[in-house]
Design a protein around this motif. Structure first.
Motif, short mmCIF file in Angstrom:
data_model
loop_
_atom_site.label_atom_id
_atom_site.label_comp_id
_atom_site.label_asym_id
_atom_site.label_seq_id
_atom_site.Cartn_x
_atom_site.Cartn_y
_atom_site.Cartn_z
N GLY A 1 0.77 -1.23 0.00
CA GLY A 1 0.00 0.00 0.00
C GLY A 1 0.81 1.28 0.00
N ASP A 2 2.11 1.22 0.27
CA ASP A 2 2.94 2.43 0.30
C ASP A 2 4.36 2.06 -0.08
N VAL A 3 4.51 1.49 -1.26
CA VAL A 3 5.80 0.96 -1.69
C VAL A 3 6.72 2.10 -2.13
N GLY A 4 7.91 2.10 -1.59
CA GLY A 4 8.93 3.07 -1.97
C GLY A 4 10.24 2.67 -1.33
N LEU A 5 11.34 3.16 -1.86
CA LEU A 5 12.64 2.77 -1.31
C LEU A 5 12.79 3.12 0.17
N PRO A 6 12.26 4.26 0.67
CA PRO A 6 12.39 4.53 2.11
C PRO A 6 11.62 3.56 2.99
N ASN A 7 10.71 2.77 2.41
CA ASN A 7 9.95 1.80 3.19
C ASN A 7 10.50 0.39 3.02
N ALA A 8 11.79 0.30 2.76
CA ALA A 8 12.45 -1.00 2.62
C ALA A 8 13.79 -0.97 3.34
N LEU A 9 14.22 -2.14 3.79
CA LEU A 9 15.57 -2.33 4.33
C LEU A 9 16.32 -3.24 3.38
N PHE A 10 17.60 -2.92 3.16
CA PHE A 10 18.42 -3.65 2.20
C PHE A 10 19.62 -4.28 2.89
N ALA A 11 20.04 -5.44 2.36
CA ALA A 11 21.25 -6.10 2.84
C ALA A 11 22.46 -5.20 2.58
N PRO A 12 23.50 -5.29 3.43
CA PRO A 12 24.60 -4.32 3.35
C PRO A 12 25.48 -4.43 2.12
N GLY A 13 25.63 -5.61 1.53
CA GLY A 13 26.55 -5.74 0.41
C GLY A 13 25.86 -6.15 -0.87
N PRO A 14 26.52 -5.92 -2.01
CA PRO A 14 25.93 -6.30 -3.29
C PRO A 14 25.89 -7.82 -3.45
N PRO A 15 24.94 -8.30 -4.29
CA PRO A 15 23.96 -7.53 -5.07
C PRO A 15 22.84 -7.01 -4.18
N ALA A 16 22.11 -6.01 -4.68
CA ALA A 16 21.02 -5.42 -3.90
C ALA A 16 19.97 -6.47 -3.56
N GLN A 17 19.55 -6.47 -2.29
CA GLN A 17 18.55 -7.42 -1.83
C GLN A 17 17.75 -6.80 -0.71
N VAL A 18 16.42 -6.85 -0.81
CA VAL A 18 15.55 -6.34 0.25
C VAL A 18 15.47 -7.37 1.37
N THR A 19 15.76 -6.93 2.59
CA THR A 19 15.64 -7.82 3.74
C THR A 19 14.29 -7.68 4.44
N ALA A 20 13.63 -6.53 4.28
CA ALA A 20 12.32 -6.34 4.90
C ALA A 20 11.62 -5.15 4.26
N LEU A 21 10.31 -5.24 4.18
CA LEU A 21 9.47 -4.08 3.90
C LEU A 21 8.90 -3.59 5.22
N ILE A 22 8.81 -2.28 5.38
CA ILE A 22 8.32 -1.70 6.63
C ILE A 22 7.17 -0.74 6.33
N ASP A 23 6.54 -0.24 7.38
CA ASP A 23 5.42 0.71 7.28
C ASP A 23 4.25 0.10 6.51
N TRP A 24 3.53 -0.80 7.17
CA TRP A 24 2.45 -1.56 6.55
C TRP A 24 1.06 -0.99 6.87
N GLU A 25 0.97 0.25 7.30
CA GLU A 25 -0.31 0.75 7.78
C GLU A 25 -1.39 0.86 6.70
N LEU A 26 -1.01 0.89 5.43
CA LEU A 26 -1.99 0.96 4.34
C LEU A 26 -2.20 -0.41 3.69
N ALA A 27 -1.68 -1.46 4.30
CA ALA A 27 -1.77 -2.79 3.69
C ALA A 27 -3.21 -3.30 3.68
N THR A 28 -3.49 -4.15 2.70
CA THR A 28 -4.81 -4.76 2.58
C THR A 28 -4.69 -5.94 1.64
N ILE A 29 -5.81 -6.61 1.40
CA ILE A 29 -5.90 -7.59 0.33
C ILE A 29 -6.56 -6.88 -0.85
#
Length: 366
Positions: A224-252
């Motif tokens: 519901g609010d996808v953007g780079l500031p709402n993601a956490l990334f692993a420290p080294g390459p290649p780029a990998q998302v470790t978590a999505l955060i800020d789920w307050e607008l989530a739904t089915i």
């Protein structure tokens, strides 16, 4: 960064130690049994966030801000904790350790999540800044693909199989979207005694969305609010998302709307000399919309043919940013915040109109 006096005052009022300490001791044993340590992490439109620990694991406490948006006042806890645990099946969210619906504890419902290791892109004026080496090519180019990988994993979760069949209302989801955001825009005068405004291009985009709605979709978990500031990334390459955060607008709903909400900030191959200016990204070194869409389709089987519709709808939904303008107009938020979010809404509706006109083969502004 050293905490300011404002941070300390926020900490004292929004996470009162004398009431939070015994509750955490009884309900979140993972934090340990030592003295409670609370640190203010950040505050935003939908969350005020703290780190909490008692000598064991570190948790992240999320609660509503002092002035929550209207849709969040009754839904913050349910929308936060539910999808966090659901999406964790796809390795794209941190686990919810515990939630509290009782506002007498700290003045608001809240939930405590595990803290996931990773770096989050930082927001500066007009740009989102990645940690090295992802701030430069070639590694920067892979960051949006990593985000799309996370959206693929999220879209492939069987939400019914993990017990979230009742979390949202997927039936007629797309049918409701335009009216939902129109209703929210029209509620500003009643909620805030704010006359509101009509945005250039607004009526054109409204009519276009009604005329171009897809006939069907495959329901799934939406962030519901996808953007780079709402993601956490692993420290080294290649780029990998470790978590999505800020789920307050989530739904089915329709997961393709998450894709549209992310890629609309990217460059469009139909206008190769233009760099969009309506988001918080400098996207010169990022892949195009047309490169990311088939990548998502390859992972999900979704048809990207209607991507333009989802980009237009995602930018149209930024009308909810007008709430910050209304709040600023009556002194609930700083005037600078109102100006920023009002300007963001104007630029994004203009981009929605531009995309719609490209689809129709109509002239677009230079």
């Amino acid at each position: 960064m050293k905490a300011t006096q404002a941070d300390l005052e926020t900490l004292a009022s929004l996470a009162p130690r004398e009431r939070l300490d015994p509750w955490l001791a009884d309900n979140v044993r993972e934090l340990g049994d030592g003295p409670l340590i609370i640190n203010f992490l950040h505050g935003g439109t939908s969350n005020t966030v703290f780190t909490v620990s008692r000598g064991g694991s570190q948790g992240v406490l999320r609660r509503t801000p002092l002035t929550p948006p209207p849709w969040q006042r009754q839904e913050h806890n349910a929308r936060g904790a539910g999808p966090e645990s659901a999406a964790a099946v796809g390795c794209t969210a941190s686990a919810c350790l515990c939630s509290c619906d009782d506002p007498s504890v700290i003045g608001s419902p809240f939930f405590v999540m595990e803290r996931v290791k990773g770096w989050a892109p930082g927001l500066t004026e007009g740009d989102t800044v990645n940690m090295a080496p992802f701030d430069c090519l070639p590694y920067k180019y892979g960051v949006p693909f990593a985000m799309v990988d996370a959206l693929v994993r999220l879209a492939r979760i069987d939400y019914k199989a993990i017990g979230h069949a009742d979390f949202g209302r997927p039936d007629r989801f797309l049918d409701r979207q335009v009216d939902r955001w129109l209703s929210q825009l029209d509620s500003d005068p009643e909620l805030y005694d704010y006359p509101g405004r009509r945005i250039p291009g607004f009526d054109y985009v409204t009519d276009w969305l009604r005329a171009n709605q897809p006939n069907s979709f495959v329901p799934g978990i939406m962030h519901g609010d996808v953007g780079l500031p709402n993601a956490l990334f692993a420290p080294g390459p290649p780029a990998q998302v470790t978590a999505l955060i800020d789920w307050e607008l989530a739904t089915i709903g329709d997961p393709l709307l998450d894709l549209g909400g992310f890629v609309h900030s990217m460059c469009d191959e139909r206008e190769p000399c233009r760099v969009p200016q309506h988001g918080s990204l400098r996207v010169d070194d990022y892949p195009t919309r047309q490169a990311l869409a088939p990548y998502y389709a390859a992972g999900t089987g979704a048809d990207p043919a209607a991507l333009d519709y989802y980009m237009v709808l995602a930018t149209y939904e930024c009308l909810h940013r007008g709430i910050q303008g209304a709040q600023a107009a009556i002194g609930l938020l700083p005037a600078s915040s109102g100006c920023f979010f009002s300007g963001l809404g104007l630029r994004r509706v203009a981009e929605a109109q531009r995309i719609a006109r490209l689809v129709e083969g109509l002239p677009v502004p230079d």
